[in-house]
Write a protein that holds these residues in place. Structure first.
Motif, PDB file in Angstrom:
ATOM      1  N   VAL A 120       0.865  -1.183   0.000  1.00 64.43           N
ATOM      2  CA  VAL A 120       0.000   0.000   0.000  1.00 64.43           C
ATOM      3  C   VAL A 120       0.902   1.234   0.000  1.00 64.43           C
ATOM      4  N   GLU A 121       0.607   2.168  -0.900  1.00 65.62           N
ATOM      5  CA  GLU A 121       1.426   3.386  -1.002  1.00 65.62           C
ATOM      6  C   GLU A 121       0.822   4.503  -0.155  1.00 65.62           C
ATOM      7  N   ILE A 122       1.694   5.258   0.497  1.00 66.39           N
ATOM      8  CA  ILE A 122       1.305   6.442   1.263  1.00 66.39           C
ATOM      9  C   ILE A 122       2.011   7.646   0.662  1.00 66.39           C
ATOM     10  N   ASP A 123       1.251   8.650   0.250  1.00 65.46           N
ATOM     11  CA  ASP A 123       1.816   9.885  -0.298  1.00 65.46           C
ATOM     12  C   ASP A 123       1.600  11.022   0.691  1.00 65.46           C
ATOM     13  N   ILE A 124       2.689  11.677   1.095  1.00 66.49           N
ATOM     14  CA  ILE A 124       2.651  12.760   2.075  1.00 66.49           C
ATOM     15  C   ILE A 124       3.110  14.038   1.392  1.00 66.49           C
ATOM     16  N   PRO A 125       2.303  15.101   1.421  1.00 66.11           N
ATOM     17  CA  PRO A 125       2.699  16.329   0.726  1.00 66.11           C
ATOM     18  C   PRO A 125       3.695  17.146   1.542  1.00 66.11           C
ATOM     19  N   ALA A 126       4.361  18.057   0.876  1.00 59.14           N
ATOM     20  CA  ALA A 126       5.156  19.057   1.586  1.00 59.14           C
ATOM     21  C   ALA A 126       4.206  19.927   2.399  1.00 59.14           C
ATOM     22  N   THR A 127       4.668  20.410   3.556  1.00 62.75           N
ATOM     23  CA  THR A 127       3.774  21.166   4.425  1.00 62.75           C
ATOM     24  C   THR A 127       4.549  22.204   5.227  1.00 62.75           C
ATOM     25  N   GLN A 128       3.828  23.235   5.665  1.00 64.07           N
ATOM     26  CA  GLN A 128       4.393  24.241   6.563  1.00 64.07           C
ATOM     27  C   GLN A 128       3.848  24.089   7.979  1.00 64.07           C
ATOM     28  N   GLU A 154       9.290  18.134   3.649  1.00 62.61           N
ATOM     29  CA  GLU A 154       9.084  18.072   2.198  1.00 62.61           C
ATOM     30  C   GLU A 154       8.221  16.882   1.780  1.00 62.61           C
ATOM     31  N   GLY A 155       7.893  15.985   2.727  1.00 63.43           N
ATOM     32  CA  GLY A 155       7.014  14.861   2.417  1.00 63.43           C
ATOM     33  C   GLY A 155       7.701  13.788   1.595  1.00 63.43           C
ATOM     34  N   GLY A 156       6.905  12.980   0.897  1.00 65.67           N
ATOM     35  CA  GLY A 156       7.461  11.913   0.068  1.00 65.67           C
ATOM     36  C   GLY A 156       6.448  10.813  -0.172  1.00 65.67           C
ATOM     37  N   ARG A 157       6.863   9.819  -0.952  1.00 64.44           N
ATOM     38  CA  ARG A 157       6.027   8.658  -1.281  1.00 64.44           C
ATOM     39  C   ARG A 157       6.663   7.420  -0.656  1.00 64.44           C
ATOM     40  N   PHE A 158       5.826   6.601  -0.020  1.00 59.48           N
ATOM     41  CA  PHE A 158       6.323   5.453   0.729  1.00 59.48           C
ATOM     42  C   PHE A 158       5.458   4.237   0.423  1.00 59.48           C
ATOM     43  N   LEU A 159       6.116   3.098   0.247  1.00 60.46           N
ATOM     44  CA  LEU A 159       5.414   1.856  -0.060  1.00 60.46           C
ATOM     45  C   LEU A 159       5.497   0.938   1.156  1.00 60.46           C
ATOM     46  N   LEU A 160       4.343   0.699   1.801  1.00 61.11           N
ATOM     47  CA  LEU A 160       4.278  -0.222   2.931  1.00 61.11           C
ATOM     48  C   LEU A 160       4.204  -1.638   2.367  1.00 61.11           C
ATOM     49  N   VAL A 161       5.191  -2.459   2.680  1.00 58.55           N
ATOM     50  CA  VAL A 161       5.251  -3.794   2.086  1.00 58.55           C
ATOM     51  C   VAL A 161       5.200  -4.850   3.181  1.00 58.55           C
ATOM     52  N   PRO A 162       4.522  -5.993   2.906  1.00 57.17           N
ATOM     53  CA  PRO A 162       4.429  -7.059   3.906  1.00 57.17           C
ATOM     54  C   PRO A 162       5.711  -7.863   3.971  1.00 57.17           C
ATOM     55  N   ARG A 163       5.781  -8.710   4.993  1.00 55.74           N
ATOM     56  CA  ARG A 163       6.935  -9.598   5.136  1.00 55.74           C
ATOM     57  C   ARG A 163       7.103 -10.468   3.887  1.00 55.74           C
ATOM     58  N   GLY A 164       8.341 -10.644   3.483  1.00 52.08           N
ATOM     59  CA  GLY A 164       8.634 -11.525   2.362  1.00 52.08           C
ATOM     60  C   GLY A 164       8.450 -10.901   0.996  1.00 52.08           C
ATOM     61  N   THR A 168       9.832  -4.563  -6.753  1.00 47.83           N
ATOM     62  CA  THR A 168      10.558  -3.321  -7.002  1.00 47.83           C
ATOM     63  C   THR A 168       9.592  -2.158  -6.888  1.00 47.83           C
ATOM     64  N   PRO A 169       9.879  -1.174  -6.047  1.00 45.16           N
ATOM     65  CA  PRO A 169       8.952  -0.043  -5.883  1.00 45.16           C
ATOM     66  C   PRO A 169       9.007   0.880  -7.095  1.00 45.16           C
ATOM     67  N   PRO A 170       7.955   1.656  -7.326  1.00 46.79           N
ATOM     68  CA  PRO A 170       7.996   2.661  -8.396  1.00 46.79           C
ATOM     69  C   PRO A 170       9.116   3.664  -8.148  1.00 46.79           C
ATOM     70  N   LYS A 171       9.571   4.296  -9.202  1.00 51.26           N
ATOM     71  CA  LYS A 171      10.648   5.273  -9.091  1.00 51.26           C
ATOM     72  C   LYS A 171      10.236   6.397  -8.149  1.00 51.26           C
ATOM     73  N   GLY A 172      11.129   6.754  -7.259  1.00 52.49           N
ATOM     74  CA  GLY A 172      10.873   7.844  -6.323  1.00 52.49           C
ATOM     75  C   GLY A 172      10.100   7.443  -5.083  1.00 52.49           C
ATOM     76  N   VAL A 173       9.804   6.150  -4.926  1.00 55.41           N
ATOM     77  CA  VAL A 173       9.045   5.658  -3.785  1.00 55.41           C
ATOM     78  C   VAL A 173       9.974   4.871  -2.863  1.00 55.41           C
ATOM     79  N   ARG A 174       9.952   5.233  -1.581  1.00 55.41           N
ATOM     80  CA  ARG A 174      10.786   4.542  -0.602  1.00 55.41           C
ATOM     81  C   ARG A 174      10.010   3.399   0.050  1.00 55.41           C
ATOM     82  N   ILE A 175      10.715   2.316   0.388  1.00 60.30           N
ATOM     83  CA  ILE A 175      10.075   1.133   0.963  1.00 60.30           C
ATOM     84  C   ILE A 175      10.028   1.240   2.482  1.00 60.30           C
TER      85      ILE A 175
END
Length: 466
Positions: A120-128, A154-164, A168-175
């Motif tokens: 499941v991907e989580i996208d977090i926007p930049a914020t003040q 600055e936020g970012g995109r994150f991929l929540l991944v299950p065990r095992g 490969t995550p999409p470009k620019g997405v951290r695991i």
């Protein structure tokens, strides 16, 4: 003589293993002596095992109650299903029901994540915003954070991944490697003024949860046709614990402990069936469960390390194999975060060790030096009977560095008057005419707080002043 022996052994084609065999995969593999035949001994073992299972899994059961209400029970007032936020658009008040001991510094959003069908991907926007966190808990209540402390503003995109998972995550997405299949996201966005509340609401709307594509299915490994509803008593508790363990697994190093719970009828070849237990077994299990609940309830007042001034430094969210701490903290209130994110202190007593009583005493907390923080701090009061914010005519549940009209003495110290009736002057924190407790929260604590150089002073009582 030893070296030649070692050399000849090294030449053997097959290395001898000295490890114990793996635990059987099914209940039947454990043998008929899983429980003693003697009736008295059997009851004793079931009682002690039920005690241990209650201490071990209570945090998961309490979280599952919230999961069921929001993600499974379609008749619930706050039902959203999995992978969707429920947003609180206003700061918490006395009627806040999602969990106990809420702060009233931030807007809350909650979501339950299901990774059984894939990441499941989580996208977090930049914020003040002055402060935010997506506090992510595994099903047992162990926390981590995607916050301004860990990822910046600055936020970012994150991929929540299950065990095992080995994709490969999409470009620019951290695991983000999840510890369990089911996760709770408790999002906090700072807000005090009306303008800050509007900014926090906009941030809530901008954070996105992107579930797996439709049609992706995985096998149901829980053994349940549908998730069981929470129910009172030991048997209701064990049914939930059985489902949670089958669905989510457990922490590395816990296999031996969890395998013992098979004697209670969980983690067997089939889903937990209370009717398979004899009346004597049910009674013994209920006794152990009740004893454990009593112990955990009595331990709520020891939520951390004593500071010597009535306050307890809360050792929250760093549990390891300390299941008493994990259960007690989650009984007191779900959503406890790590100290690096939010350092907190709790007290039920004044500086002389007497229990707070707003019916007979007035109190003063003098912060000679305010809590050292990078974000903000607050002093919040709760009713000891309900663990809820105390309803009062002023509608004030905390005093903080952002409190409108905060009075600061010439030397920089801050006096907070904690009493039932309004004081003539000063910073008033309204208290009930009865028992209460106080929590200091420090968001973004500085090193002086984390290393113990700064500690809260005792709360002094003006006895008989009411």
């Amino acid at each position: 003589m030893l070296l030649p022996l070692l050399a000849s052994s090294a030449g053997h084609a097959q290395t001898r293993s000295f490890a114990a065999p793996e635990a059987p995969a099914t209940r039947s593999g454990y043998g008929e002596d899983l429980l003693p035949r003697n009736e008295k001994d059997r009851a004793a073992l079931l009682r002690t095992t039920a005690f241990e299972a209650t201490v071990y899994g209570m945090s998961a059961y309490l979280q599952y109650e919230q999961l069921y209400r929001q993600a499974i029970d379609r008749g619930s007032d706050n039902y959203t299903g999995f992978n969707r936020f429920a947003h609180d658009r206003n700061l918490a008040g006395p009627d806040y029901a999602t969990f106990k001991v809420p702060n009233t510094d931030t807007l809350y959003s909650t979501a339950w994540i299901d990774l059984s069908k894939g990441p499941v991907e989580i996208d977090i926007p930049a914020t003040q915003l002055k402060y935010f966190t997506l506090n992510i808990f595994d099903i047992f209540g162990n926390p981590s954070n995607l916050s301004n402390r860990t990822i910046g503003f600055e936020g970012g995109r994150f991929l929540l991944v299950p065990r095992g998972w080995n994709g490969t995550p999409p470009k620019g997405v951290r695991i983000y490697h999840a510890a369990t299949t089911q996760l709770w996201i408790l999002m906090r966005a700072f807000a005090q003024s009306d303008a800050e509340v509007r900014t926090a609401r906009a941030f809530q709307d901008a954070v996105k949860i992107i579930p797996p594509k439709e049609g992706e299915e995985t096998a149901n490994v829980s053994g349940y046709a549908s998730p069981p509803p929470p129910a009172s008593g030991a048997l209701g508790y064990l049914r939930v614990l059985d489902y949670v363990l089958r669905t989510n697994g457990w922490q590395p190093g816990e296999a031996a402990l969890v395998s013992q719970f098979r004697s209670l009828g969980i983690m067997g070849d089939k889903a937990f069936d209370p009717d398979a237990l004899t009346p004597a077994a049910q009674a013994a299990i209920e006794s152990g469960y009740t004893e454990a609940l009593g112990m955990l309830t009595r331990a709520k007042a020891q939520l951390g390390e004593p500071t010597g001034t009535g306050w307890m430094k809360v050792n929250k969210a760093v549990y390891g194999f300390n299941y008493v701490r994990r259960s007690v903290i989650n009984i007191a209130g779900l959503g406890a975060n790590v100290r690096e994110e939010n350092a907190s202190y709790t007290t039920f007593v004044d500086g002389k060790g007497a229990t707070f009583d707003g019916a007979s005493n007035r109190y003063t907390l003098r912060l000679q030096t305010p809590p050292p923080v990078n974000s903000f701090w607050s002093v919040t009061l709760y009713d000891s009977k309900t663990f809820a914010l105390y309803p009062n005519p002023l509608g004030r549940y905390l005093v903080s560095d952002r409190t409108k009209g905060l009075k600061i003495r010439k030397d920089g110290s801050i006096d907070i008057r904690i009493q039932h009736d309004a004081p003539a002057t000063g910073n008033w924190l309204p208290a009930p005419a009865g028992p209460f407790f106080v929590v200091i929260r420090a968001y973004g604590p500085k090193p002086a707080m984390l290393n113990g150089q700064w500690l809260p002073p005792p709360i002094s009582a003006d006895r008989g002043a009411q």
